[in-house]
Design a protein around this motif. Structure first.
Motif, PDB file in Angstrom:
ATOM      1  N   ARG A 339      43.400 108.131  73.789  1.00 23.28           N
ATOM      2  CA  ARG A 339      44.760 108.689  73.738  1.00 23.28           C
ATOM      3  C   ARG A 339      45.481 108.249  72.463  1.00 23.28           C
ATOM      4  O   ARG A 339      46.303 108.997  71.921  1.00 23.28           O
ATOM      5  CB  ARG A 339      45.543 108.303  74.991  1.00 23.28           C
ATOM      6  N   GLN A 340      45.189 107.058  71.980  1.00 20.36           N
ATOM      7  CA  GLN A 340      45.743 106.636  70.691  1.00 20.36           C
ATOM      8  C   GLN A 340      45.220 107.531  69.570  1.00 20.36           C
ATOM      9  O   GLN A 340      45.966 107.889  68.654  1.00 20.36           O
ATOM     10  CB  GLN A 340      45.398 105.178  70.421  1.00 20.36           C
ATOM     11  N   GLN A 341      43.944 107.900  69.647  1.00 19.96           N
ATOM     12  CA  GLN A 341      43.382 108.820  68.656  1.00 19.96           C
ATOM     13  C   GLN A 341      44.078 110.172  68.722  1.00 19.96           C
ATOM     14  O   GLN A 341      44.392 110.768  67.682  1.00 19.96           O
ATOM     15  CB  GLN A 341      41.875 108.979  68.884  1.00 19.96           C
ATOM     16  N   ALA A 342      44.308 110.651  69.929  1.00 15.38           N
ATOM     17  CA  ALA A 342      44.995 111.939  70.086  1.00 15.38           C
ATOM     18  C   ALA A 342      46.426 111.857  69.568  1.00 15.38           C
ATOM     19  O   ALA A 342      46.927 112.800  68.937  1.00 15.38           O
ATOM     20  CB  ALA A 342      44.988 112.349  71.560  1.00 15.38           C
ATOM     21  N   ASN A 343      47.081 110.730  69.815  1.00 20.53           N
ATOM     22  CA  ASN A 343      48.443 110.539  69.336  1.00 20.53           C
ATOM     23  C   ASN A 343      48.490 110.533  67.809  1.00 20.53           C
ATOM     24  O   ASN A 343      49.360 111.176  67.198  1.00 20.53           O
ATOM     25  CB  ASN A 343      49.006 109.239  69.894  1.00 20.53           C
ATOM     26  N   THR A 344      47.567 109.824  67.176  1.00 21.92           N
ATOM     27  CA  THR A 344      47.499 109.796  65.713  1.00 21.92           C
ATOM     28  C   THR A 344      47.223 111.183  65.156  1.00 21.92           C
ATOM     29  O   THR A 344      47.822 111.609  64.166  1.00 21.92           O
ATOM     30  CB  THR A 344      46.400 108.826  65.259  1.00 21.92           C
ATOM     31  N   HIS A 345      46.317 111.906  65.823  1.00 29.34           N
ATOM     32  CA  HIS A 345      45.998 113.280  65.394  1.00 29.34           C
ATOM     33  C   HIS A 345      47.231 114.167  65.485  1.00 29.34           C
ATOM     34  O   HIS A 345      47.510 114.969  64.572  1.00 29.34           O
ATOM     35  CB  HIS A 345      44.876 113.826  66.262  1.00 29.34           C
ATOM     36  N   ALA A 346      47.996 114.023  66.567  1.00 26.70           N
ATOM     37  CA  ALA A 346      49.201 114.843  66.749  1.00 26.70           C
ATOM     38  C   ALA A 346      50.237 114.563  65.657  1.00 26.70           C
ATOM     39  O   ALA A 346      50.930 115.476  65.188  1.00 26.70           O
ATOM     40  CB  ALA A 346      49.801 114.603  68.132  1.00 26.70           C
ATOM     41  N   LYS A 347      50.338 113.307  65.259  1.00 25.56           N
ATOM     42  CA  LYS A 347      51.334 112.931  64.233  1.00 25.56           C
ATOM     43  C   LYS A 347      50.944 113.448  62.860  1.00 25.56           C
ATOM     44  O   LYS A 347      51.831 113.695  62.019  1.00 25.56           O
ATOM     45  CB  LYS A 347      51.474 111.410  64.182  1.00 25.56           C
ATOM     46  N   THR A 348      49.666 113.596  62.614  1.00 26.80           N
ATOM     47  CA  THR A 348      49.198 113.981  61.273  1.00 26.80           C
ATOM     48  C   THR A 348      48.835 115.457  61.158  1.00 26.80           C
ATOM     49  O   THR A 348      48.447 115.920  60.095  1.00 26.80           O
ATOM     50  CB  THR A 348      47.978 113.135  60.877  1.00 26.80           C
ATOM     51  N   THR A 349      48.936 116.199  62.289  1.00 31.87           N
ATOM     52  CA  THR A 349      48.588 117.605  62.275  1.00 31.87           C
ATOM     53  C   THR A 349      49.847 118.451  62.403  1.00 31.87           C
ATOM     54  O   THR A 349      50.594 118.299  63.388  1.00 31.87           O
ATOM     55  CB  THR A 349      47.631 117.940  63.436  1.00 31.87           C
ATOM     56  N   PRO A 350      50.115 119.338  61.464  1.00 29.57           N
ATOM     57  CA  PRO A 350      51.317 120.167  61.549  1.00 29.57           C
ATOM     58  C   PRO A 350      51.274 121.052  62.794  1.00 29.57           C
ATOM     59  O   PRO A 350      50.210 121.518  63.194  1.00 29.57           O
ATOM     60  CB  PRO A 350      51.262 121.020  60.265  1.00 29.57           C
ATOM     61  N   GLU A 351      52.440 121.258  63.415  1.00 26.53           N
ATOM     62  CA  GLU A 351      52.497 122.144  64.580  1.00 26.53           C
ATOM     63  C   GLU A 351      52.230 123.574  64.167  1.00 26.53           C
ATOM     64  O   GLU A 351      52.680 124.033  63.118  1.00 26.53           O
ATOM     65  CB  GLU A 351      53.871 122.056  65.246  1.00 26.53           C
ATOM     66  N   GLN A 352      51.459 124.265  65.018  1.00 22.69           N
ATOM     67  CA  GLN A 352      51.138 125.662  64.718  1.00 22.69           C
ATOM     68  C   GLN A 352      52.305 126.577  65.072  1.00 22.69           C
ATOM     69  O   GLN A 352      52.989 126.364  66.028  1.00 22.69           O
ATOM     70  CB  GLN A 352      49.886 126.071  65.524  1.00 22.69           C
TER      71      GLN A 352
END
Length: 352
Positions: A339-352
């Motif tokens: 879940r930490q990986q998913a959280n980091t991914h969410a922070k670094t990936t622009p919203e579509q």
């Protein structure tokens, strides 16, 4: 009811480990609403982990009063995977390691794998000890892998575990006398040529030390995390530190420390005896700021289960309960990592 209204409700669902709600953490992959169904995809990566099951329950409760069917699925964000990833059908790979031999690392590996399977997960157990494989005996498996026309291997199964070990490929009394490059080649082939299928967890039982096998595994497999096994005595902890540093150098998360052979409960007098000392594993975990996964007692039933091929985690009693608690903690800590990986991914990936 529309996706924004569902999202607002889900913002009240707290992650039990990460101290925030699942919307703020980016743990909701998708929300789809139609006239009959609400479909939710959550970024959960540790199947059958108690805390991730709790998150799913809280999500269902948050939308329970809506007059629609709820369809809940779990998957890590696609951006965390690549098409070229080794073993893409295996969700989590757990290395079990120790700095020295004789601390019960294979016992922990077998009972961790069997404990995860008992919880309902799809599990594989990979015995990577080329020189002294013993996992097949510990799970009472004598079936050899089946070879396919494509020259791949279908692993045998026991207790819901898919198994692979060098012991299946050589005679029971034949020594393996190989240099490092041959070990590397064999392990690489076993990784690439075994048809593990879809697994939630692959438990990798490493040999003692920090040698060729460990380096091959670290360089070849995308490890989710590692479990370090030690006994309470200082000489075992001194060597466990080396194993810990090895994973640190390869940026592999350490899921925690298991203290094996923690104490012996005398069946005659009922007293508890600290044959290998007391509390060393817990102190080691505290000093390194790592989770303590539990203390496993020195119990003759563990030896009997290992020799007889029946993992004690599958039974009842104090020792079985200790292994079951350890299994839950490992699964929960894998969930935190994912879940930490998913959280980091969410922070670094622009919203579509």
């Amino acid at each position: 009811m529309n996706p924004d209204e569902v999202r607002s409700r889900l913002s009240s669902v707290e992650d039990p480990d990460l101290d925030d709600d699942i919307i703020s953490l980016g743990l909701v992959n998708a929300i789809d609403v139609d006239a009959e169904t609400i479909r939710l995809s959550l970024a959960l990566g540790a199947p059958y982990a108690p805390n991730e099951s709790q998150i799913a329950d809280r999500v269902r409760a948050a939308v329970a009063d809506i007059d629609r069917e709820i369809e809940l699925t779990a998957a890590m964000p696609p951006g965390l995977h690549t098409d070229e990833e080794v073993l893409p059908n295996i969700q989590n790979i757990i290395a079990v390691a120790s700095g020295k031999g004789g601390v019960g690392k294979s016992t922990v590996s077998v009972n961790l794998a069997a404990g995860l399977a008992k919880r309902g997960a799809r599990v594989g157990l990979f015995d990577t000890d080329i020189y002294g494989p013993n996992v097949p005996r510990m799970v009472d498996s004598e079936d050899a892998p089946e070879a396919t026309d494509d020259k791949t291997l279908i692993p045998p199964e026991q207790y819901g575990l898919k198994l692979m070990s060098m012991d299946f490929l050589v005679g029971p009394d034949d020594p393996v006398i190989w240099r490092g490059p041959m070990v590397h080649k064999m392990l690489t082939q076993l990784v690439e040529d075994v048809e593990w299928g879809q697994l939630d967890y692959l438990v990798v039982d490493l040999p003692p030390g920090t040698g060729d096998t460990q380096l091959t595994v670290l360089q070849t497999l995308p490890l989710t995390g590692a479990v370090i096994v030690t006994t309470p005595q200082e000489v075992a902890i001194d060597d466990a530190v080396k194993g810990l540093r090895m994973f640190g150098e390869h940026e592999t998360p350490v899921l925690g420390i298991v203290e094996n052979m923690s104490s012996f409960r005398c069946p005659d007098c009922g007293g508890s005896h600290d044959i290998f000392g007391s509390g060393g594993g817990k102190e080691f975990a505290d000093e390194e700021n790592l989770p303590f996964l539990g203390a496993i007692p020195l119990d003759p039933a563990i030896r009997a289960g290992g020799d007889g091929g029946e993992p004690i985690v599958r039974s009842d009693g104090e020792t079985a309960t200790a292994f079951q608690a350890m299994t839950k903690r490992v699964a929960n800590n894998i969930g935190i990592v994912r879940r930490q990986q998913a959280n980091t991914h969410a922070k670094t990936t622009p919203e579509q």
